[in-house]
Design an enzyme around this catalytic site. Sequence first.
Site, PDB file in Angstrom:
ATOM      1  N   ARG B  51       0.928  -1.471   0.340  1.00 49.58           N
ATOM      2  CA  ARG B  51       0.199  -0.102  -0.095  1.00 49.58           C
ATOM      3  C   ARG B  51       0.841   0.700  -0.161  1.00 49.58           C
ATOM      4  O   ARG B  51       1.049   1.883   1.074  1.00 49.58           O
ATOM      5  CB  ARG B  51      -0.828   0.020   1.117  1.00 49.58           C
ATOM      6  CG  ARG B  51      -1.859  -0.874   0.886  1.00 49.58           C
ATOM      7  CD  ARG B  51      -2.579  -0.793   2.276  1.00 49.58           C
ATOM      8  NE  ARG B  51      -1.743  -2.133   3.110  1.00 49.58           N
ATOM      9  CZ  ARG B  51      -1.544  -2.206   4.250  1.00 49.58           C
ATOM     10  NH1 ARG B  51      -3.425  -2.026   5.253  1.00 49.58           N
ATOM     11  NH2 ARG B  51      -0.581  -2.500   5.469  1.00 49.58           N
ATOM     12  N   ASP B  53       2.580   5.024  -0.172  1.00 52.99           N
ATOM     13  CA  ASP B  53       2.175   6.373   0.482  1.00 52.99           C
ATOM     14  C   ASP B  53       2.076   7.020  -0.735  1.00 52.99           C
ATOM     15  O   ASP B  53       2.005   6.997  -2.346  1.00 52.99           O
ATOM     16  CB  ASP B  53       2.655   6.701   1.133  1.00 52.99           C
ATOM     17  CG  ASP B  53       3.213   6.121   2.477  1.00 52.99           C
ATOM     18  OD1 ASP B  53       1.914   6.013   3.064  1.00 52.99           O
ATOM     19  OD2 ASP B  53       4.323   5.503   3.073  1.00 52.99           O
ATOM     20  N   TYR B 112      12.495  -2.156  -4.218  1.00 50.39           N
ATOM     21  CA  TYR B 112      11.987  -0.415  -4.615  1.00 50.39           C
ATOM     22  C   TYR B 112      13.414   0.015  -5.822  1.00 50.39           C
ATOM     23  O   TYR B 112      14.417  -0.735  -5.064  1.00 50.39           O
ATOM     24  CB  TYR B 112      11.917   0.119  -2.762  1.00 50.39           C
ATOM     25  CG  TYR B 112      10.548  -0.014  -3.126  1.00 50.39           C
ATOM     26  CD1 TYR B 112       9.175   0.590  -2.782  1.00 50.39           C
ATOM     27  CD2 TYR B 112      10.644  -1.320  -1.828  1.00 50.39           C
ATOM     28  CE1 TYR B 112       7.962   0.231  -2.042  1.00 50.39           C
ATOM     29  CE2 TYR B 112       9.003  -1.875  -1.196  1.00 50.39           C
ATOM     30  CZ  TYR B 112       8.119  -0.961  -1.604  1.00 50.39           C
ATOM     31  OH  TYR B 112       6.487  -0.945  -1.370  1.00 50.39           O
ATOM     32  N   ARG B 199      12.252   4.918   2.781  1.00 49.72           N
ATOM     33  CA  ARG B 199      12.873   6.213   2.073  1.00 49.72           C
ATOM     34  C   ARG B 199      13.856   6.565   3.732  1.00 49.72           C
ATOM     35  O   ARG B 199      14.425   8.216   3.155  1.00 49.72           O
ATOM     36  CB  ARG B 199      11.176   6.795   2.678  1.00 49.72           C
ATOM     37  CG  ARG B 199      10.695   7.007   1.105  1.00 49.72           C
ATOM     38  CD  ARG B 199       8.753   7.321   1.328  1.00 49.72           C
ATOM     39  NE  ARG B 199       9.553   8.305   1.903  1.00 49.72           N
ATOM     40  CZ  ARG B 199       8.083   9.136   1.323  1.00 49.72           C
ATOM     41  NH1 ARG B 199       6.819   8.381   2.215  1.00 49.72           N
ATOM     42  NH2 ARG B 199       8.051  10.741   2.501  1.00 49.72           N
TER      43      ARG B 199
END
Lengths: 255, 255
Positions: B51, B53, B112, B199
């Site tokens: 999910r 952001d 990612y 992040r």
Amino acid sequence: MPRYRITVEYDGGAFSGWQRQDDVPTVQGAIEAAAAHLNNGMPVTLMAAGRTDAGVHATGQVAHFDLEREIEPGTLANALNFHLKPAPVAIVEAALAAPDFHSRFDATGRHYLYRILDRRPPPAYTTGRVWHVSRRLDVEAMNEGAKVLVGHHDFSSFRATECQAKSPMKTLDRLVLARVGEEIHVEASSRSFLHHQVRIMVGTLKLVGEGKWTPADVAAALAARTRAAGGPTAPAEGLVLTRVDYGTAATQPEK
Amino acid sequence: MPRYRITVEYDGGAFSGWQRQDDVPTVQGAIEAAAAHLNNGMPVTLMAAGRTDAGVHATGQVAHFDLEREIEPGTLANALNFHLKPAPVAIVEAALAAPDFHSRFDATGRHYLYRILDRRPPPAYTTGRVWHVSRRLDVEAMNEGAKVLVGHHDFSSFRATECQAKSPMKTLDRLVLARVGEEIHVEASSRSFLHHQVRIMVGTLKLVGEGKWTPADVAAALAARTRAAGGPTAPAEGLVLTRVDYGTAATQPEK
């Protein structure tokens, strides 16, 4: 008055092209307005290596202009970038140039990248940066077609009808296609290009990639020397001016 | 009811994240609305592998949902893409899945990419796709710092305070940085990540790249097991969910 040379990156989708026009955003207009802030409010006139069309991007456009006073080039770039915000234009390099340097007339090589997204689904991450072609293209055949165009030719068939160049004779130094992930990258290099030349070459090679044209059809189109014989003009948004060369080492001078 | 698995690409900048919310555009909401058109108007519920952001992009998000009727997967993808227009979401692949397939719980690897634009001038061509860091970063030092994080650890220092995962224990399979032109690409792979983990790891490694932290400081932050010890959270816009793996071959199951 000192002369400056700048290398410029921009998102062409946000502008009605490079060249200044009244009442519409242009890259030239945006940079000139920013530069006026650094010139005691006096107007500044930019000249660019390539007056890119509406929608065409650049990562390596080159332009020059004169200022009333001398500014350290790094400071100049930072100050221009400050005044350009939030427009999607960035001065990626600035340098003091010779007083007679001319970004357009002194350029010895221009390099463009054309990005095709070659897959069935539309772009979502690369929207506005690629030409979406749903049909699987034959890159090998396209490269055969590209070879036909490399060299010194009359490119009348690959020239916008409104093109103002005196001669349709150009030397195409390089035209190479390669698959990069889901994209096809077309790299084109020449001392200079006719108006829409890269986009018409790409639109024509797409016909070859689809099997509608053969490389021999490309040769016939070139020989016909009339715009009607060339393929369609590929959309602006896939095109990027990536580099401009100066100095005789980069490319052979045109005959 | 047949179950479908879709691979999804999107521009996270256009959405308030993946997860459906009232009155704001979300990726889940957009695809569910498109899918309802193909389900006799009956509501469709999507489950996703991650999910993401607000602002986070995807080129390889995976989700699943059930429909009332069977639709050929290629037709399904085309029909969803038709109904999704003009939202920047594309179904890049669709497949019929096993009735018990679960995009989130069956995922064995998540990959990612984080893109840093490492140059003084701001982005203009890659706006919204990169984290702009003006200062030249030491990628070698950052890779040393990244090595500290690879492996099975308590990642409490690299986890958003609002993270809802039961355990902070995760196995980071890969964390590698490389310079690609003017960008630094950070590739991160794990069976699963904590909220904001990538992040915060990137924000922490940036401190190493600037010389403010040493790799030993990263080790100390990891050992502290508290969010306050980790570095800042890098902006969402540089992050892309590029791939989700299914099947035990891709990564080792977590202990």
